[in-house]
Scaffold this motif. Structure first.
Motif, short mmCIF file in Angstrom:
data_model
loop_
_atom_site.label_atom_id
_atom_site.label_comp_id
_atom_site.label_asym_id
_atom_site.label_seq_id
_atom_site.Cartn_x
_atom_site.Cartn_y
_atom_site.Cartn_z
N PHE A 14 0.84 -1.20 0.00
CA PHE A 14 0.00 0.00 0.00
C PHE A 14 0.87 1.25 0.00
O PHE A 14 0.63 2.21 -0.73
N ALA A 15 1.93 1.26 0.80
CA ALA A 15 2.83 2.42 0.87
C ALA A 15 3.53 2.63 -0.45
O ALA A 15 3.68 3.75 -0.92
N THR A 16 3.96 1.54 -1.10
CA THR A 16 4.63 1.64 -2.40
C THR A 16 3.67 2.17 -3.45
O THR A 16 4.03 3.03 -4.25
N ALA A 17 2.44 1.68 -3.45
CA ALA A 17 1.44 2.17 -4.40
C ALA A 17 1.15 3.64 -4.16
O ALA A 17 1.02 4.42 -5.11
N GLY A 18 1.10 4.06 -2.91
CA GLY A 18 0.87 5.47 -2.59
C GLY A 18 2.02 6.34 -3.06
O GLY A 18 1.80 7.42 -3.59
N ALA A 19 3.26 5.86 -2.90
CA ALA A 19 4.42 6.62 -3.35
C ALA A 19 4.42 6.72 -4.86
O ALA A 19 4.72 7.78 -5.42
N ALA A 20 4.09 5.65 -5.56
CA ALA A 20 4.03 5.68 -7.02
C ALA A 20 2.94 6.65 -7.49
O ALA A 20 3.15 7.43 -8.41
N GLN A 21 1.82 6.61 -6.84
CA GLN A 21 0.73 7.52 -7.19
C GLN A 21 1.17 8.96 -6.91
O GLN A 21 0.91 9.86 -7.69
N SER A 22 1.87 9.17 -5.81
CA SER A 22 2.35 10.49 -5.47
C SER A 22 3.30 11.01 -6.55
O SER A 22 3.25 12.18 -6.91
N GLU A 28 2.20 15.17 -13.00
CA GLU A 28 1.03 15.82 -13.61
C GLU A 28 0.89 17.27 -13.11
O GLU A 28 0.53 18.15 -13.88
N ARG A 29 1.18 17.49 -11.86
CA ARG A 29 1.17 18.86 -11.32
C ARG A 29 2.22 19.70 -12.04
O ARG A 29 1.99 20.85 -12.41
N GLY A 30 3.40 19.13 -12.26
CA GLY A 30 4.45 19.82 -12.99
C GLY A 30 4.05 20.15 -14.41
O GLY A 30 4.29 21.26 -14.90
N ARG A 31 3.41 19.20 -15.09
CA ARG A 31 2.92 19.45 -16.46
C ARG A 31 1.95 20.63 -16.46
O ARG A 31 2.03 21.51 -17.30
N LYS A 140 8.73 32.64 -6.32
CA LYS A 140 7.66 32.64 -5.31
C LYS A 140 6.90 31.32 -5.26
O LYS A 140 6.06 31.11 -4.39
N MET A 141 7.18 30.42 -6.23
CA MET A 141 6.52 29.11 -6.22
C MET A 141 6.97 28.34 -4.97
O MET A 141 8.07 28.56 -4.47
N THR A 142 6.12 27.46 -4.50
CA THR A 142 6.48 26.64 -3.34
C THR A 142 7.54 25.61 -3.74
O THR A 142 7.70 25.31 -4.93
N ASP A 143 8.22 25.07 -2.75
CA ASP A 143 9.17 23.99 -3.03
C ASP A 143 8.47 22.83 -3.72
O ASP A 143 9.02 22.24 -4.65
N GLU A 144 7.28 22.50 -3.26
CA GLU A 144 6.54 21.39 -3.87
C GLU A 144 6.23 21.67 -5.34
O GLU A 144 6.31 20.78 -6.18
#
Length: 174
Positions: A14-22, A28-31, A140-144
């Motif tokens: 579950f943790a691995t799937a969550g990291a991959a999804q993240s 996608e956020r970067g795009r 001014k963009m966030t680190d994320e």
């Protein structure tokens, strides 16, 4: 004992799937951020007069075929494809943002160096980002957000394009 092992495996899966999804979500956020921040406006070669980015060379910077605009007194000028500029600072060229190891961001930047460049306006070698690059706005963009942009750029197809191999400035006579 067996239930404990099964539970541990399930938690890890579950943790691995969550990291991959993240990671997918970050890309996608970067795009999305690259598209709304206008990065293609300057960093992508164009295929027509409507400024349509070349899908075969996205964010690969100024093509060598694009000549710098002539410099006029007290003027800022752009090439027809908006990848080369001339102004009081001299000539500047849109950089190759693809992960090409020799001509793009591939070998020169890791995530930390990319963020530092956008925050400070200084490339890893210490050279200033030249106008019209609006790095003070992007700083001014966030680190994320900057991590997302970098993650997206790393997914682009590498394009070999020596932007820094630029012709000499062309000056007008007055």
């Amino acid at each position: 004992m067996k239930k404990g092992i099964i539970l541990a495996v399930a938690v890890m899966a579950f943790a691995t799937a969550g990291a991959a999804q993240s990671k997918v979500e970050r890309i996608e956020r970067g795009r999305y951020l690259v598209s709304i921040a206008g990065c293609h406006d300057c960093h992508s070669p164009k295929v027509d007069a409507m400024m349509t980015p070349d899908a075969a060379r996205p964010l690969s910077g100024r093509p060598l075929t694009t000549q710098p605009p002539t410099q006029g007194p007290n003027e800022i000028r752009a090439s027809m494809d908006f990848t080369a500029f001339a102004g009081p600072w001299g000539n500047s060229y849109a950089a190759n943002l693809t992960p090409d190891r020799e001509t793009g961001i591939g070998a020169r930047y890791d995530e930390a160096a990319f963020i530092k460049t956008i925050r400070t306006g200084k490339k890893p070698e210490g050279e200033a980002l030249a106008p019209p690059m609006p790095w003070p706005v992007y700083s001014k963009m966030t680190d994320e957000d900057l991590k997302a942009v970098f993650a997206y750029l790393k997914t682009l197809p590498p394009v070999r394009n020596f932007v820094r191999a630029s012709p000499a400035p062309v000056r007008t006579q007055h």
